[in-house]
Design an enzyme around this catalytic site. Sequence first.
Site, PDB file in Angstrom:
ATOM      1  N   ARG A  49      22.679  71.539  56.318  1.00  0.00           N
ATOM      2  CA  ARG A  49      24.003  72.183  56.310  1.00  0.00           C
ATOM      3  C   ARG A  49      24.821  71.739  57.526  1.00  0.00           C
ATOM      4  O   ARG A  49      26.042  71.605  57.472  1.00  0.00           O
ATOM      5  CB  ARG A  49      23.870  73.720  56.290  1.00  0.00           C
ATOM      6  CG  ARG A  49      25.172  74.445  56.615  1.00  0.00           C
ATOM      7  CD  ARG A  49      25.294  75.835  56.053  1.00  0.00           C
ATOM      8  NE  ARG A  49      24.116  76.662  56.286  1.00  0.00           N
ATOM      9  CZ  ARG A  49      23.773  77.207  57.463  1.00  0.00           C
ATOM     10  NH1 ARG A  49      24.499  77.002  58.539  1.00  0.00           N
ATOM     11  NH2 ARG A  49      22.691  77.947  57.570  1.00  0.00           N
ATOM     12  N   TYR A 101      49.617  70.029  45.712  1.00  0.00           N
ATOM     13  CA  TYR A 101      48.502  70.170  44.777  1.00  0.00           C
ATOM     14  C   TYR A 101      48.348  71.656  44.429  1.00  0.00           C
ATOM     15  O   TYR A 101      48.360  72.511  45.326  1.00  0.00           O
ATOM     16  CB  TYR A 101      47.234  69.628  45.453  1.00  0.00           C
ATOM     17  CG  TYR A 101      46.007  69.782  44.602  1.00  0.00           C
ATOM     18  CD1 TYR A 101      45.808  68.966  43.494  1.00  0.00           C
ATOM     19  CD2 TYR A 101      45.061  70.752  44.883  1.00  0.00           C
ATOM     20  CE1 TYR A 101      44.686  69.108  42.697  1.00  0.00           C
ATOM     21  CE2 TYR A 101      43.932  70.904  44.096  1.00  0.00           C
ATOM     22  CZ  TYR A 101      43.755  70.081  43.005  1.00  0.00           C
ATOM     23  OH  TYR A 101      42.658  70.236  42.220  1.00  0.00           O
ATOM     24  N   ASP A 173      47.853  65.522  53.793  1.00  0.00           N
ATOM     25  CA  ASP A 173      46.932  65.223  52.698  1.00  0.00           C
ATOM     26  C   ASP A 173      47.209  63.788  52.256  1.00  0.00           C
ATOM     27  O   ASP A 173      48.274  63.485  51.719  1.00  0.00           O
ATOM     28  CB  ASP A 173      47.167  66.218  51.549  1.00  0.00           C
ATOM     29  CG  ASP A 173      46.180  66.034  50.396  1.00  0.00           C
ATOM     30  OD1 ASP A 173      45.709  64.892  50.191  1.00  0.00           O
ATOM     31  OD2 ASP A 173      45.897  67.021  49.695  1.00  0.00           O
ATOM     32  N   LYS A 198      38.828  61.702  44.472  1.00  0.00           N
ATOM     33  CA  LYS A 198      39.817  60.821  43.876  1.00  0.00           C
ATOM     34  C   LYS A 198      39.528  59.372  44.276  1.00  0.00           C
ATOM     35  O   LYS A 198      38.484  58.864  43.958  1.00  0.00           O
ATOM     36  CB  LYS A 198      41.217  61.290  44.287  1.00  0.00           C
ATOM     37  CG  LYS A 198      41.407  62.821  44.183  1.00  0.00           C
ATOM     38  CD  LYS A 198      41.305  63.351  42.756  1.00  0.00           C
ATOM     39  CE  LYS A 198      41.218  64.870  42.683  1.00  0.00           C
ATOM     40  NZ  LYS A 198      42.256  65.615  43.373  1.00  0.00           N
TER      41      LYS A 198
HETATM   42  C1  LIG Z   1      42.369  66.945  43.860  1.00  0.00           C
HETATM   43  C2  LIG Z   1      43.209  67.180  45.045  1.00  0.00           C
HETATM   44  C3  LIG Z   1      42.867  68.149  45.992  1.00  0.00           C
HETATM   45  C4  LIG Z   1      41.643  69.045  45.821  1.00  0.00           C
HETATM   46  O1  LIG Z   1      40.468  68.308  45.874  1.00  0.00           O
HETATM   47  P1  LIG Z   1      39.103  68.691  45.073  1.00  0.00           P
HETATM   48  O2  LIG Z   1      38.198  67.580  45.420  1.00  0.00           O
HETATM   49  O3  LIG Z   1      39.461  68.746  43.612  1.00  0.00           O
HETATM   50  O4  LIG Z   1      38.657  70.012  45.566  1.00  0.00           O
HETATM   51  C5  LIG Z   1      43.676  68.281  47.108  1.00  0.00           C
HETATM   52  N1  LIG Z   1      44.774  67.524  47.280  1.00  0.00           N
HETATM   53  C6  LIG Z   1      45.139  66.590  46.380  1.00  0.00           C
HETATM   54  C7  LIG Z   1      46.364  65.776  46.629  1.00  0.00           C
HETATM   55  C8  LIG Z   1      44.377  66.391  45.235  1.00  0.00           C
HETATM   56  O5  LIG Z   1      44.753  65.471  44.350  1.00  0.00           O
END
Ligand SMILES: *Cc1c(COP(=O)(O)O)cnc(C)c1O
Length: 383
Positions: A49, A101, A173, A198
């Site tokens: 962890r 998001y 982000d 992603k």
């Molecule tokens: C998918 C996404 C998230 C969240 O990520 P997860 O891996 O699905 O928890 C946050 N920001 C953006 C821009 C995303 O496309």
Amino acid sequence: MWNHPDSICVHGSETPAYSDGIRSLSFPIYQTASFAHDLVGHNQFNYTRQDNPTRLRLEETVAALEDGADAIAFSSGMAAIAAVFELFSPGDHIVCSEDLYGGVTRLLRNVSSKNGLLIDFVDATEPNRISEAIRSNTKAIYLETPSNPMMQIIDLRAASAIARSCGALLIVDNTFMSPVFQKPFHLGADIVVHSGTKYLSGHNDTISGFVVTSTKEMGEKIHLISKTTGGALAPFDSWLVLRGLKTLCLRMQRSQENAIALSQSLQHMPHVTRVYYPGLEDHPGHEIQKSQATGFGSMLSFRVDSRERAVHVLQHVSMIIFAESLGGTESLITYPLTQTHADVPDDTRRRLGIDETLLRLSVGIENIADLEADLRQVLEEKL
Ligand SMILES: *Cc1c(COP(=O)(O)O)cnc(C)c1O
């Protein structure tokens, strides 16, 4: 020493994977919950962890790709983003871009607000709106660019200047661009977050997330939150992301080529009324994008002339898959209204243009002629 992303993706940031005496080219998966100690007070790893060699390898690679001081890998993008908001205390004020998001909107409205954080959502494409929202207790500016799903571009240098002037952190982000096309630390960011689900992992087979920090001190704070709240990425999933990363640069280039071509051909297809892609010269953020990123990415949204047409496209594409998520080898088409952005308040959705005619496309690495034929067919069909 190598420091180009093309090489870091393949070989990691410093020592080659095979330098451990065993000489395995692929970095090992340390599938263990705990590590034996030799001497009291002297152990390299302790408990998964908290720390794990496979995850550490991944964290070093992602930190190097972003030119950050430290990276912390989480079990999802949302776990990473939630950890960042643990930095703040009740009464702290945070300014966010409004085209976010959907999961982040939900986190801020339902969880962070309950915990006493004061959040303002502003149209951050207009830097003045950010400055106007700053208060004496503003501790952070949180932005996503290009935004989801409207592909709005935010000027990160301008946002960073505002953050500096009021002593707030700039959090970006960087999921849509990946470090291949955009390096927020070079533009003044303090913290970068990613959904590793992603582009970084890139194969629609793993959920993961990252917090990358510009200083070691901030990295230590996030490590403490991670080890305490327990959202760290598992060893096997860490390995999957390491493996996906090897082709990150190739995938980003190829899917972008496809997206550029599609953004142009879609404009001439029947029933398409608008294409939103920062690579198009008439996109309002095109010049800013060129000044702060080295690419336009492979996310685009487009509008058709009726709800019926939108539903038909979603349900009848054959190679493109009607599914949530983005940034993988497969092209995916999404209906933001009922999927990713269902929890965004009605008035915000309406203002942004997220309605029943809007479709979002994550362009993959397939053959471009096949992608075009798939879309053309569903757009030409009689309803
Ligand atoms: C998918 C996404 C998230 C969240 O990520 P997860 O891996 O699905 O928890 C946050 N920001 C953006 C821009 C995303 O496309």
